[in-house]
Design an enzyme around this catalytic site. Structure first.
Site, mmCIF file in Angstrom:
data_model
loop_
_atom_site.group_PDB
_atom_site.id
_atom_site.type_symbol
_atom_site.label_atom_id
_atom_site.label_comp_id
_atom_site.label_asym_id
_atom_site.label_seq_id
_atom_site.Cartn_x
_atom_site.Cartn_y
_atom_site.Cartn_z
ATOM 1 C CD GLU A 206 53.204 40.368 97.025
ATOM 2 O OE1 GLU A 206 52.234 41.058 97.398
ATOM 3 O OE2 GLU A 206 54.126 40.016 97.796
ATOM 4 C CG HIS B 136 44.158 68.970 81.256
ATOM 5 N ND1 HIS B 136 43.390 69.845 80.531
ATOM 6 C CD2 HIS B 136 45.410 69.490 81.278
ATOM 7 C CE1 HIS B 136 44.149 70.846 80.110
ATOM 8 N NE2 HIS B 136 45.375 70.660 80.557
ATOM 9 N N GLY C 259 62.204 49.082 104.859
ATOM 10 C CA GLY C 259 62.048 48.871 103.424
ATOM 11 C C GLY C 259 61.801 50.143 102.644
ATOM 12 N NE ARG C 260 57.244 53.172 106.039
ATOM 13 C CZ ARG C 260 57.000 52.097 106.782
ATOM 14 N NH1 ARG C 260 57.053 50.895 106.244
ATOM 15 N NH2 ARG C 260 56.705 52.213 108.067
ATOM 16 C CD GLU D 295 54.521 49.900 103.963
ATOM 17 O OE1 GLU D 295 53.805 49.242 103.182
ATOM 18 O OE2 GLU D 295 55.760 49.863 103.942
ATOM 19 C CE LYS E 104 54.423 41.886 103.225
ATOM 20 N NZ LYS E 104 55.808 42.190 103.655
ATOM 21 C CE LYS F 124 64.571 44.953 107.285
ATOM 22 N NZ LYS F 124 64.039 46.126 108.013
#
Length: 485
Positions: free
Chosen positions: A169, A340, A224-225, A310, A452, A163
């Site tokens: 990263e 399981h 963003g999400r 978030e 960040k 964005k």
């Protein structure tokens, strides 16, 4: 009050929540009083409901296939959205010679397209084009190395999604991919041609080296999400065609219309949110499990972790007061594998952890035995919900299950791009309702931003550019010194 709500090929069954009609009526009244529908209307009106950043959150415009006007600051944004659609469709018509697409992003720039592309591949692999998609989010070089080992540099395109176009990263990974291209004798002009930027900051993308014609924008009113519906979803269109991408948008748009028009008692996102609120009030729950009985939805819990935690992993409300409880811990994985691992705790643990079971009505492969496999899968899903609710009384106490463990069941008519879009939009709108009830801003993430900010002086110190360790506390400083010895 009905325990079943159906819309857009999805059916929500809340029968095992054990919520009486009176309790549900009180929950609905509380949600309306706290402004759930007011927040909904403000969302679709393009108002600045992201208060801390003073901007709108108008992701429904990104999937508004009706084309009707949607306004931000009095300006219709649909011409911008349609313009990006046209550019994506044009690109998808010119894919000859491309073998690989490396998709770089993290968080909201990764989980949405990764989930959708993986789900569509698991349902019907032959529907996708021969192009290989390589999603890389982690700055750990091992993930990137795996992707590069499978890609052909001279026929690769690289989508860099950020964005701000400053995400540490993503930019670090992008620089390494460029180095890899050059090391494989891809010329500078060819490198520039193969780089694609998806961003709300075109200036930064151009400064990085992306050609203007290769920049696909989204806007600051897209969180963003909540961004998979934008150009962030470009990989979906590349792999499965623009028509499939449009079907994905159409399913989400149909859920938008349901959310806007359905009365409270039949409003699926609201009722889904209220089951969580009820469990917090009645059982003081601190965790929630998401268990899709579909291998194709194996990444859904991770996508929901970001959406839920978030958005609402906060303890201070919009007016500065403390708020407890807010988001529970969200976890999950595909059934029947999950039975399981942690289902023992769900059945007999000290905590009550409600579950959202998600099941598909139709088999999800064309194997000759697909029907039998699907019957076994659905039998497990229904049995686990029944066991959690009813429990069992055995001769020895340690063999008994207490029951009284609530769950929802979400049926999906069939798993395809349309219904997947509807399912994701359902959970997005559920998050909006929860944010309104808790009086939280669902669209910022100051805790993420703090990490960040602190990473920058630490990275400088690790590189030797911050020898005085300015901006670093004593414990972290000692760890850096240990690493550098």
């Amino acid at each position: 009050m009905s325990k079943l709500i159906s819309a857009v090929g999805l059916t929500l069954d809340t029968a095992y929540q054990n919520i009486s009609d009176q309790e549900m009526s009180q929950l609905i009244e509380m949600a309306i009083t706290k402004g759930a529908f007011q927040k909904r209307d403000s969302l679709f009106a393009g108002k600045n409901i992201n208060q801390s950043e003073n901007r709108a959150a108008l992701h429904p415009a990104l999937r508004n296939v009706s084309g009707d006007a949607m306004l931000v600051d009095g300006v219709d944004v649909m011409p911008l959205v349609k313009g990006v659609w046209q550019r994506i469709e044009g690109f998808c018509n010119q894919l000859i010679g491309i073998t690989d697409v490396i998709c770089l992003g993290i968080g909201g720039s990764d989980w949405g397209p990764r989930l959708v592309c993986d789900a569509l591949h698991q349902i019907n692999p032959q529907d996708g084009k021969a192009i290989r998609l390589h999603f890389v989010a982690n700055v750990d070089s091992a993930e990137l190395a795996t992707a590069l080992s499978k890609a052909q540099p001279r026929s690769t395109r690289v989508i860099i999604t950020s964005k701000t176009f400053t995400t540490l990263e993503t930019i670090r990974n992008a620089q390494t991919v460029i180095n890899w291209l050059k090391a494989n004798q891809v010329s500078a002009s060819q490198v520039k041609k193969c780089l694609i930027g998806v961003t709300a900051n075109p200036t930064a993308a151009e400064e990085f080296g992306i050609a203007p014609e290769n920049i696909y924008p989204f806007w600051d009113w897209v969180g963003g999400r909540f961004s998979v519906w934008s150009a962030v979803g470009f990989p979906i269109a590349i792999k499965y065609g623009f028509k499939t991408f449009k079907e994905f948008l159409s399913g989400a748009h149909a859920m938008d219309q349901h959310f806007v028009s359905a009365p409270a008692a039949e409003n699926m996102p609201l009722i889904l949110a209220l089951t969580l609120i009820h469990n917090q009030q009645k059982h003081q729950i601190t965790a929630k499990a998401i268990v899709p009985y579909a291998h194709a939805l194996r990444f859904l819990p991770e996508w929901l972790q970001q959406l839920e935690m978030e958005s609402h992993g906060k303890s201070v409300t919009n007016d500065g007061s403390s708020c407890d409880p807010t988001s529970p811990v969200v976890f999950g994985s595909a059934g029947s594998n999950s039975q399981h691992s942690y289902f023992q705790m769900l059945h007999q643990g000290n905590q009550i952890i409600p579950v959202d079971f998600i099941a598909i009505k139709e088999p999800m492969s064309d194997l000759p035995e697909a029907k039998e496999h699907h019957q076994s899968l659905i039998a497990n899903c229904l049995a686990q919900a029944q066991a959690l609710a009813n429990g069992s009384k055995e001769e020895f106490a340690y063999d008994s299950c207490p029951g009284g463990r609530p769950s929802n069941l979400i049926w999906v008519d069939r798993l395809d791009a349309y219904h997947l879009g509807a399912l994701l939009a359902l959970y997005e709108h559920r998050a909006l309702c929860l944010g309104a009830i808790w009086n939280l801003n669902s669209f910022d993430q100051p805790g993420v931003e703090l990490g960040k900010k602190l990473a920058k002086p630490i990275q400088s110190a690790l590189k030797g550019d911050n020898p005085t360790l300015d901006g670093i506390d004593s414990i972290t400083a000692s760890r850096i010194k240990w690493l550098n010895t």
